[in-house]
Each structure stands twice: as C-alpha cells, then as structure tokens.
Design an enzyme around this catalytic site. Structure first.
Site: not given
Length: 312
Positions: A299, A139, A109, A136, A231, A271
């Site tokens: 996830r 996600q 990450r 991402h 987001d 998210c």
C-alpha cells in the site's frame, strides 16, 4: 507592482476508480512503485501537502499515506469528521473549494461513492479514493504489485476472491480485467457484486483476454487458482448483519480443505484486518503460502507512485 495572470495549462487528474486509468497507466504505476520501494527517500514532493479526510477508521490507509508523503518530502494532514465542518453540515462542495486553496491534494476514506465524486467535481486539486462503499482502488493497486512480485506476470494468472461482492472485490475485478488476469469471485447467493461493475469488467476483459467468473460455488471459484483472496464478511457499517453473515458465508471460509482445489503453489492474500477462524483459518493466513503482510506494505509503495504521478 504589476500582477500577471498565468494561464493554467495542467489539467487536474483524480484517482477515484481504476476505470479511469488505462492498462499502461496502471502498469506504469506498479513499475514506479517497485522503483520507489528500492529507493524510498526521494523528496520530489517537497512543500506539497495532502489533506486526508477520514469518515471511516483506518490503520493501513492512514499510516501508508502519511508515511509516503513524509518519505517524498511532503506533509500529510489527518482530518476526521470531528476536525472538519463537514461533520456539522458544511456542504461537500464548500469543503472541496476551501481545501483546494490550502493543500495540493485530498485523500478521502468515506461511505457513499457519490460523496467522493461530489468532492472531485468541486475541487481544483487531485482527489484520491482511500475507500468508498463501491471501490477501493488503492488496495487493488497494492494487490497487483503483490501478485506481480509473486508470479512475475498477470496473463495466465487466476485470482480467486471468496466472500462478499464488496468494494474490494469490485476494484480487484476491474484491476484484473485491465491487466489481462483471470478473476473468479465466489460468494453466497444475495451477496453478488454490483452488476454494473461486473458488466464493465467483462467488457474490459473482452479486450485484454481476461476471464471473469461469478459463481455461488466456492470450489469452482478456487479451482486451479494461483491466488486466493478474501476479506471480512461484515465490513464497516455492516456490523448489525454480523450473525446473519456468519451463517450465509460459512461455506466460503478459506481453509485447508478449500485450498486443496487451488494450484499447489498458490498464494493467499487478504486486505486486512482479518478475523481468524471466520473468513480464513489461522493455518492459512499465518501459513507458508500467505503474503498478506507484503501485500499490506505494498500500500505504501503504490500510493507513493500515485502521489508522484498526481503531484510531481
């Protein structure tokens, strides 16, 4: 004692972006995720180890990958930049080669997407994108599983994304184009998604029948939407832009007035983490149409499916 060299026949597979995966592979991952949700404890990765490199902090990414490896019988190692020589200037290529001799896969990450590409180039084991500034994909897989559970289809579904044209928007747009789901992105001028990503999504959509729309009008974006998604307006590394973005994005808040333009049975996704009363009001994220916590749980399920595919 005699030593015999075994010829390597299995080609390494990475997960850096959904662009590298076919529609059928994506659908298979989602189907496998549903199966793993029903039967979570399957020790198919016994003896396997996942190195998790975090240059950006996380709640969902760390806990879901670590829990997923445990439920699959494997082990996960949390590695911050303070734990690795990367933080003291060791080349990414050296880290990739060293870790390849110790563990079975790497999840990272990080910030620049070029770093994960460099890591994957020099690693002889699978590399998984836990987040970069450009994409991402984990996600987006969780988003697809959530949407399918809610709507029981992709074709004929419209997902509207409100806010910054960031990594989450990029991966969701690619995911939608791959599975034939309509996608609209509403953002202020100057905050549009990466043009190369948009062009690639439109190219994919031409083959699946999906419609990709980029607009600066939030009402146009959410009109007749089945899914409304947002987001935070200032992601990690953009904290200095917070006040400027609060002004630029004020008309893109997901609130009771805006969602009137969506379908009556719309669902809301985010998210997470969320800033209530900024990008979304509490009445929406905590309301009856919200599925954000199911989305977060997914996830775990999709990443387990991914780990089985890459390591099983």
């Amino acid at each position: 004692m005699s030593l015999k060299l075994k010829e390597k026949t299995i080609q390494k597979r990475d997960f850096l972006t959904l662009l590298d995966y076919s529609q059928q592979e994506i659908l298979d991952l989602i189907e496998d995720a549903f199966k793993l949700e029903e039967n979570p404890l399957q020790p198919v990765l016994q003896g396997k180890t996942l190195a998790m490199i975090f240059e950006k902090s996380s709640t969902r990414t760390r806990v879901s990958f670590e829990t997923g490896m445990l439920q699959l019988g494997g082990h996960a190692l949390f590695l911050s930049t303070q734990d690795l020589q990367l933080g003291r200037g060791e080349p990414v290529s050296d880290t990739a080669k060293v870790l390849s001799g110790y563990v079975d896969a790497i999840m990272i990450r990080t910030f620049g997407h070029d770093k994960i590409e460099e890591l994957a180039k020099h690693a002889s084991i699978p590399v998984i994108n836990g987040l970069t500034d450009l994409f991402h994909p984990c996600q987006a897989l969780a988003d697809l599983k959530t949407i399918y559970r809610l709507k029981e289809k992709f074709v004929g579904v419209k997902t509207a994304y409100l806010g910054d044209g960031n990594n989450v928007a990029h991966s969701l747009m690619i995911a939608a184009a791959k599975v034939g789901m309509d996608f609209s992105l509403g953002c202020p001028k100057g905050y549009e998604p990466n043009q190369a990503v948009v062009e690639k999504a439109q190219e994919l959509a031409a083959g699946t029948g999906a419609k990709i729309t980029i607009t600066n009008d939030p009402i146009e974006a959410v009109k007749d939407a089945d899914i409304i998604y947002t987001d935070v307006w200032a992601s990690m590394g953009q904290e200095s832009e917070q006040q400027e973005r609060l002004v630029a994005f004020k008309d893109f808040q997901v609130n009771d007035e805006l969602v009137k333009h969506a379908k009556n049975d719309y669902n809301f996704l985010h998210c997470l983490p969320a800033h209530r009363e900024e990008e979304v009001t509490a009445s929406i994220i905590d309301g009856e149409h919200s599925a954000v916590f199911e989305q977060a749980e997914n996830r775990l399920h999709v990443q387990k499916a991914l780990l089985v595919k890459l390591l099983g």
